[in-house]
Structure formats: structure tokens, C-alpha cells
Design a protein around this motif. Structure first.
Motif, short mmCIF file in Angstrom:
data_model
loop_
_atom_site.label_atom_id
_atom_site.label_comp_id
_atom_site.label_asym_id
_atom_site.label_seq_id
_atom_site.Cartn_x
_atom_site.Cartn_y
_atom_site.Cartn_z
N ILE B 56 5.65 -5.19 10.72
CA ILE B 56 6.89 -5.14 9.95
C ILE B 56 7.17 -6.51 9.33
CG2 ILE B 56 7.96 -3.21 11.10
CD1 ILE B 56 9.61 -5.23 12.72
N TYR B 57 6.71 -7.56 9.94
CA TYR B 57 6.91 -8.88 9.34
C TYR B 57 5.57 -9.53 9.05
CZ TYR B 57 11.79 -8.62 10.48
OH TYR B 57 13.09 -8.23 10.54
N ALA B 78 -4.51 -6.01 6.90
CA ALA B 78 -3.09 -5.89 7.19
C ALA B 78 -2.43 -4.98 6.15
CB ALA B 78 -2.42 -7.26 7.17
N VAL B 79 -1.63 -4.03 6.62
CA VAL B 79 -0.90 -3.13 5.73
C VAL B 79 0.58 -3.48 5.82
CG1 VAL B 79 -0.16 -0.73 5.47
CG2 VAL B 79 -2.56 -1.25 5.86
N ARG B 80 1.23 -3.57 4.65
CA ARG B 80 2.69 -3.79 4.65
C ARG B 80 3.38 -2.45 4.50
NH1 ARG B 80 0.04 -7.12 2.03
NH2 ARG B 80 -0.19 -9.18 2.92
N THR B 81 4.46 -2.29 5.22
CA THR B 81 5.02 -0.95 5.38
C THR B 81 6.37 -0.76 4.72
OG1 THR B 81 6.09 -1.53 7.45
CG2 THR B 81 3.83 -0.77 7.60
N GLY B 82 6.83 -1.73 3.94
CA GLY B 82 8.11 -1.54 3.26
C GLY B 82 9.26 -1.27 4.22
N CYS B 83 9.29 -2.01 5.31
CA CYS B 83 10.35 -1.90 6.33
C CYS B 83 10.29 -0.60 7.12
CB CYS B 83 11.76 -1.99 5.74
SG CYS B 83 12.04 -3.37 4.68
N THR B 87 6.90 5.31 8.98
CA THR B 87 6.49 6.05 7.79
C THR B 87 5.01 5.81 7.50
OG1 THR B 87 8.71 5.84 6.88
CG2 THR B 87 6.98 6.43 5.34
N ALA B 88 4.58 4.57 7.66
CA ALA B 88 3.22 4.21 7.27
C ALA B 88 2.15 4.80 8.20
CB ALA B 88 3.09 2.70 7.23
N ASP B 91 4.38 9.64 8.07
CA ASP B 91 4.77 10.48 6.92
C ASP B 91 3.92 10.20 5.69
OD1 ASP B 91 7.82 11.32 7.92
OD2 ASP B 91 7.13 9.35 8.56
N ASP B 92 3.59 8.95 5.46
CA ASP B 92 2.81 8.58 4.28
C ASP B 92 1.74 7.59 4.72
OD1 ASP B 92 1.70 7.74 1.94
OD2 ASP B 92 3.60 7.30 0.93
N SER B 94 -1.08 6.88 3.38
CA SER B 94 -2.07 6.56 2.35
C SER B 94 -2.56 5.11 2.42
CB SER B 94 -1.51 6.89 0.97
OG SER B 94 -0.25 6.30 0.78
N LEU B 97 -4.94 4.84 5.37
CA LEU B 97 -6.23 5.47 5.09
C LEU B 97 -7.05 4.61 4.15
CD1 LEU B 97 -5.27 9.24 4.57
CD2 LEU B 97 -6.52 8.22 6.49
N ASP B 98 -6.36 4.06 3.14
CA ASP B 98 -7.02 3.20 2.18
C ASP B 98 -7.65 1.99 2.89
OD1 ASP B 98 -7.54 2.93 -0.58
OD2 ASP B 98 -6.14 1.24 -0.66
#
Lengths: 245, 219, 236
Positions: B56-57, B78-83, B87-88, B91-92, B94, B97-98
Motif C-alpha cells: 500500500i505504501y 512491485a504492484v501499486r494498488t491505488g490505495c 481490490t488488486a 476484484d481486479d 489485472s 497477472l501482468d
């Protein structure tokens, strides 16, 4: 207000042209220099200057400048002073300036005019279409000042289309209108500008009011915003220092 | 729509065998990243590994793993999850997976890709579209009532890890109560009690992952 | 609008949009956007620039995907052969309108995610992009092709693109600034007519053979600043 409808103001129509060719011995010669109306062209010190003959462009004016750089030739186009874009008489409509430039193989065109000032009430449309052949180079600077001191700007649209061979390199339009003060567009900046250098490279960079953007194709766009034309030029120059030819 | 073979990436050979995707989730501070580090250290000799972190940070978790050199830097994404960490992973999925597929393309064939979720609450779980198996990590300092409260992570994770057992006497947590409640709400799914501080090699968890890997290889 | 198109416009579509802020994260971090008034101005500016450009690209991609590939369309009109390099051309047009490398990466990342969704919805959904389109297809191009696959027309593709251009940063503003969601949706409702107008302008431009290119210098700066920021919650 007069009672009857005013006769439409036709504005001025001007078609100017410049052609540069590589002469014997490799020196570039200006082989064509056609001034027309407000588009007065002068050759001086190895560059061609657009010398404003009279005020303007004014609303209703329809101006075209054709630039041809032959194979291996080098041409620099500048302006003698800032251009003040003004509204025309009532009902005159928009003013237009269309630049068409072609740079042949191995040629180089450098267009670095002084700023354009979009005065209150103006409605100006500037377009530039530049095509580059194999190995041709382009440096193109545009600086827009939003109104004279203390006045809100009129409407201004400046679009630059640069095509290298068959590939679009840059399609870039700056619109000064009701949304320009948005924090997503220019915020409170009073001057905005870009500097395109084709064939060059740079690391992406940004600071307040400045970004150095390596394009998908060969070239770098420096984009800047500032409180006035002087600081805008400083930022564009700082950005250019980050570009490696 | 065209009918050509390209979609903007290099034409791809059919994947010989997709890596096992292991999700590791749980609340902030429960020890997820320490567990990922332990799994990497202990399994990297026997299995081809990569890690995706959802923080998250910043990219703090990925940076922790890089600093501790448990894996080569380019095996950690590292994936950023938009807060929205849940969800990451649910629900979404993508972006995750990418990231997983990018790691597999770059380093494949891989045996195991660990996807570590950003810290979240007890309702977070991994989508079955993202993780083949998932571990949910709790720690005793959250209180010994947590297993009883349940929530999808606690009840359905393939392995529940209760970490920081060394702190139990300090926070007044009764491990017996936790074990009993966990067994009840999980209908027989396994639970591992660990103290990554005292036993950084987390033997129970590592052997569980080894078994899961072996089953995946046989499938 | 057909319900299948509403799916493509829905922010819950699992195509990665939730992790992007469209420059809002940096605008918030630098104080440019801090309340509903500054958010409104930000969204209007973004809609008129990035929104118009992506709407144009989506409309162009939709129009291209709807062109019959050699077969005479029903109604007897002359067949228009779809140019084999059409997708490649659109990809280059999107690049030429996106000078910021960070924005190009964000667009392609979202394009990859939407492509995954489109393939899930329509088996056989393929874009003829060359391998040279490194990083995957640009998002508005996939969107336009997806709208065509759903039976939609170019102006609908433009509308969904323009709508996303404001809803993505608006959603990020709710999460980053703690703004009242009701207030943010009041702002979005107030922009709805502009979204439609931008979509109509984009589609008209495409019909006339053009493609909008409105730039947003501040968004370019924000995109590159964001790419370098130590702490970021969003991908862009």
C-alpha cells in the motif's frame, strides 16, 4: 452598437515562402524568399527573419508560410520580435497562420521565433505541418504568453504535426481557452512553451514547470510553463541542456 | 478486430508449464514479508522463484526483499494498488497477472511465483484467478479471538499461519484457544504456529509449500 | 447505451483502472488539487485535453475495427479494404500524442489489462499490432476495438474514453484526499454534458479524417514527477 449588421471584415490574405538549398561547396543558399503582406521575410546573418510588417495577425487574417529545405541544406527561421496576436474588427472572425515545412534528406531546419502573445479577445489558430525525410533534422520552439500584462488571454490554438518519413513523430496542440487555467493544463502559469529536437535523446526528467520527454520516435520534447516569457525561456533552455544530440 | 496472431507482444510459445502461484495475505505487520523472505531463502536452491509484492505504501516490501538479497532484483516486481490492496488481489487482478506473466516471460520456466498482498483486514482473500494456493498470516498480538472471528482469509486459506508465538505471554494470548478456534472454523484445513524471529526458517510452512509444489509438478 | 457497453464503461471492470490516478496523485501531492473546486477545474482541463485525445483514438480504433475486411457490408456499399497497417498506424498516432514516456507506459499497461478482459469476453478478440508495439497496445485503441466487438459505434467508444478520463482521477481523489464521495459525484454529474460534447467533438474529428491532439503540459510534468516519486499509491 450600430443598427445594421457590419460588413464582414475580410482580413488580410498572405502567402509567403522560403526555400533553402545546398549550393556548390556545401554552403546553403536561400533560393527563394517571397514576402507577402504582413509576412515580411528578411535574410540576415545566415538566418531568415519573419519581420512583422504592421500589427497582427488580426482577426480575419489568413496567413501561410511555406518552408522548403533542400537535401543537405540548413535553414534557421527566427522572428525579429514577439508576435502580438490581436482581435480583429467586430465580426472579423479568427486569424490563421499555417506553416508547411519540408526538410529533405540530410537537411536541418531550426525554427526559433520569439514568443507569441495572445492578447485579450484574440482568436488565433496556428498550425504547423512539418515533414522530415530520411536523416533530416528539426528544432522547433514555440512560446505562448497568455495576454499582455494584466489582461486575460484571448483564444489561441497552436498545433504542431511532425512526421518523419511515414511515421507520425509528434502531434501536439496547445489550446489557450477557458480550461487552460485548470491545474491539469497550465494552472496559474502565464506562459507556456515547447522545444522539439528531433534525432536527439535524453533521460526523462521533470521539475516544477518543466519536463524533458523522450518521444517514442527519435526526438525529445521539452515542455515548460512559467509566470512570464523570461522564466519560460530559462526553463526551456535548462531543459535543452539535458538533451544530448 | 483482426485475425492476425499478434497482440502487441512477441508471439509466445505455448507455456510449457505455468508456475504455481502462491498468495500470501494477512493484516499489516503480521509477518508476511518475513515469511516471503524465509521461503525465498530456503527454496531458491531447489525451485525457480519470483515474487510480486502489493504494497500500500511505496515499494517498501520489494525493497526489503532486495536489500536482504533473498532473490535477484529483477525477480521481484512491485504492484501499486491505488490505495486498495484487496481490490488488486481479488476484484481486479489485472496488474498482478501482468506482473506474474512478465516475470514468467523474463525468467521462465518458473516453479513458484509468490504474490504477497498489501496488508489488509481479515476479509481479504486472493482471487482463484490469481492464486492457486494461499497462505493467510496472522500474529498473536492481534488477540487470541481473531481465529474465532473468522473471515474468509482465516477460514478458507489453504494454510493459516499464526506468527509471533514468542509474543503470546506478553500480550496475554492463549495459543491453545487460537488453535482450537482455528481448527473449528477451518474445517480441518492446516494451521501452523510460527515465530519467525526465533525460527527464521519456518520449517512447518516450508515443508507445506514443498508438498504443494510437488503436487503441482505432478499435476 | 447498450448494457454490454456499460460493462466497458464500468469502473469495476477488472482492467486495472483502479490503480491509476491520471495525474491526480501528483496534483494532490503538490497541492494543485485539494478540494472540490480545484478537482472540478482539474477534471475539466483533463477532459478537454487527455480526454479529447483518448476519445479520438478510441473512436478511430472503433471505426477501424468496424470496417469490413474485404467483404461488402450489408446495404451494398462498396467494400472498404481495411489497411493492413491500420492498427500499427493508430499505435503510432497514440505515441505521437503522448510525449511523456511515463504516460505511454501507463497507457500500454492499461491497454494490456483491457485486452485481457476483451479476450475473456469475446474469444478470438485479437488486435493486429506488430511486435514492435512494445509493452502492449495503447488503452484507447483496445477500448475502441472492444466497443466495436460489442457492436458499438465510434461515438460510444469516444464517450466511454472521455468518461474514463474524468472518473479515474475522480475516484483517486476520493481515496487520496478523503473528499466526500457525494460531492465528487455531484462534480461528475456537472461534467456529464461536457463529456458528451468532448465525445461528439472527437467522433466528428475522426469522421472528418482528423484526430485531436490537445496537450496538457501540467499532466506531462505530473506524469514524470510521479514516476520519480518515492511514495506512490497509484501506478500513474
Amino acid at each position: 452598437m450600430t443598427s445594421g449588421p457590419a460588413a464582414p471584415y475580410a482580413g488580410l490574405r498572405a502567402r509567403a515562402a522560403v526555400r533553402a538549398e545546398r549550393g556548390p561547396g556545401g554552403r546553403t543558399r536561400i533560393t527563394r524568399l517571397r514576402s507577402d503582406g504582413p509576412l515580411a521575410l528578411r535574410e540576415s546573418g545566415g538566418a531568415v527573419y519573419v519581420v512583422g510588417a504592421g500589427a497582427g495577425p488580426l482577426g480575419g487574417d489568413d496567413l501561410e508560410l511555406s518552408v522548403e529545405v533542400g537535401p543537405g541544406a540548413r535553414l534557421s527561421v527566427r522572428s525579429a520580435a514577439a508576435t502580438l496576436v490581436l482581435p480583429g474588427r467586430e465580426g472579423a472572425g479568427a486569424s490563421r497562420l499555417a506553416v508547411r515545412a519540408h526538410v529533405a534528406a540530410g537537411g536541418r531546419l531550426v525554427v526559433t521565433p520569439e514568443p507569441v502573445i495572445a492578447a485579450a479577445g484574440c482568436d488565433h489558430h496556428a498550425t504547423a505541418e512539418v515533414t522530415l525525410d530520411e536523416g533530416a533534422e528539426l528544432v522547433w520552439r514555440e512560446e505562448i504568453v497568455l495576454g499582455r500584462h494584466g489582461e486575460p488571454p484571448g483564444r489561441y490554438t497552436g498545433r504542431l504535426d511532425v512526421t518523419a518519413g511515414a511515421t507520425p513523430l509528434l502531434r501536439h496542440e496547445l489550446r489557450i481557452g477557458e480550461d487552460a487555467t485548470s491545474g491539469a493544463v497550465l494552472g496559474d502559469a502565464r506562459a507556456a512553451g515547447t522545444l522539439l529536437i528531433t534525432g536527439a535523446d535524453a533521460e526523462p526528467y521533470a521539475e516544477e514547470g518543466l519536463a524533458v520527454l523522450p518521444l517514442a520516435g527519435p526526438g525529445v520534447l521539452v515542455t515548460a510553463m512559467a509566470a512570464d516569457a523570461v522564466r519560460l525561456r530559462e526553463r526551456l533552455t535548462a531543459g535543452r541542456r539535458r538533451v544530448t544530440p | 478486430m483482426g485475425l492476425g496472431p499478434h497482440d502487441g507482444r512477441e508471439p509466445r510459445e505455448p507455456r510449457p508449464r505455468r508456475a504455481l502461484r502462491l498468495g500470501i495475505g494477512g493484516p499489516v505487520g503480521s509477518g508476511k514479508t518475513a515469511l516471503v523472505a524465509a521461503l525465498c531463502r530456503l527454496l531458491r536452491e531447489e525451485a525457480a522463484l519470483a515474487v510480486v509484492t502489493n504494497d500500500i505504501y511505496t515499494t517498501e516490501d520489494a525493497d526489503f526483499l532486495r536489500r536482504n538479497a533473498v532473490l535477484d532484483e529483477d525477480r521481484i516486481a512491485a504492484v501499486r494498488t491505488g490505495c486498495c490492496p484487496h481490490t488488486a488481489i481479488r476484484d481486479d487482478i489485472s496488474a498482478n497477472l501482468d506482473a506474474v506473466e512478465t516475470l514468467e516471460d523474463r525468467h521462465g520456466p518458473l516453479d513458484l511465483v509468490i504474490v504477497e498482498s498489501g496488508g489488509d483486514n481479515l476479509t481479504a482473500t486472493f482471487s482463484r484467478g490469481l492464486a492457486d494456493r494461499q497462505i493467510f498470516v496472522l500474529d498473536v498480538s492481534g488477540g487470541d479471538k481473531v481465529p474465532r472471528k473468522g473471515g474468509p482469509g482465516v477460514t478458507t486459506a489453504d494454510l493459516l499461519v499464526v506468527n509471533k508465538t514468542d509474543l503470546a505471554p506478553l500480550v496475554g494470548a492463549d495459543l491453545t484457544v487460537m488453535a482450537r478456534d482455528a481448527e473449528r472454523v477451518r474445517a480441518g484445513l492446516p494451521v501452523a504456529f510460527t515465530s519467525l524471529r526465533e525460527r527464521p526458517d519456518a520449517p512447518e510452512v516450508v515443508s507445506w509449500v514443498r508438498a504443494v509444489l510437488a503436487a503441482h509438478a505432478d499435476a | 447505451m447498450d448494457a454490454v457497453l456499460l460493462l466497458l464503461a464500468d469502473s469495476r471492470l477488472p482492467a486495472g483502472g483502479h490503480a491509476h490516478s491520471g495525474g491526480l496523485e501528483t496534483a494532490a501531492a503538490t497541492g494543485v488539487v485539494h478540494d472540490l473546486a480545484t478537482l472540478t477545474a482539474f477534471l475539466r482541463g483533463r477532459l478537454a485535453t487527455a480526454g479529447l485525445v483518448t476519445a479520438g483514438l478510441a473512436a478511430a480504433a472503433c471505426a477501424h475495427a468496424r470496417e469490413p475486411a474485404g467483404n461488402a457490408p450489408p446495404g451494398g456499399a462498396a467494400p472498404r479494404a481495411r489497411t493492413p497497417d491500420g492498427w500499427e498506424r493508430l499505435d503510432a498516432e497514440a505515441d505521437a500524442r503522448t510525449p511523456s514516456p511515463a504516460q505511454r507506459r501507463a497507457s500500454r499497461a492499461q491497454g494490456r489489462a483491457l485486452l485481457r478482459v476483451a479476450r475473456g469476453l469475446w474469444p478470438g478478440f485479437v488486435l493486429d499490432l506488430p511486435a514492435g508495439a512494445a509493452g502492449g497496445p495503447h488503452h484507447p485503441i483496445v477500448l475502441g476495438a472492444a466497443v466495436a466487438a460489442a457492436g458499438g459505434v465510434p461515438v460510444r467508444a469516444a464517450q466511454i474514453a472521455a468518461y474514463g478520463a474524468v472518473t479515474v482521477p475522480a475516484s483517486a481523489a476520493i481515496r487520496l484526499l478523503g473528499l466526500d464521495p457525494l460531492g465528487v459525484y455531484r462534480v461528475l454529474a456537472g461534467l456529464a454534458a461536457r463529456v458528451d460534447a468532448v465525445a461528439a467533438e472527437a467522433a466528428a474529428s475522426v469522421r472528418a479524417g482528423g484526430l485531436p491532439a490537445a496537450s496538457a503540459p501540467a499532466l506531462d510534468v505530473f506524469a514524470e514527477l510521479h514516476d520519480r516519486a518515492g511514495t506512490r499509491l497509484f501506478e500513474s
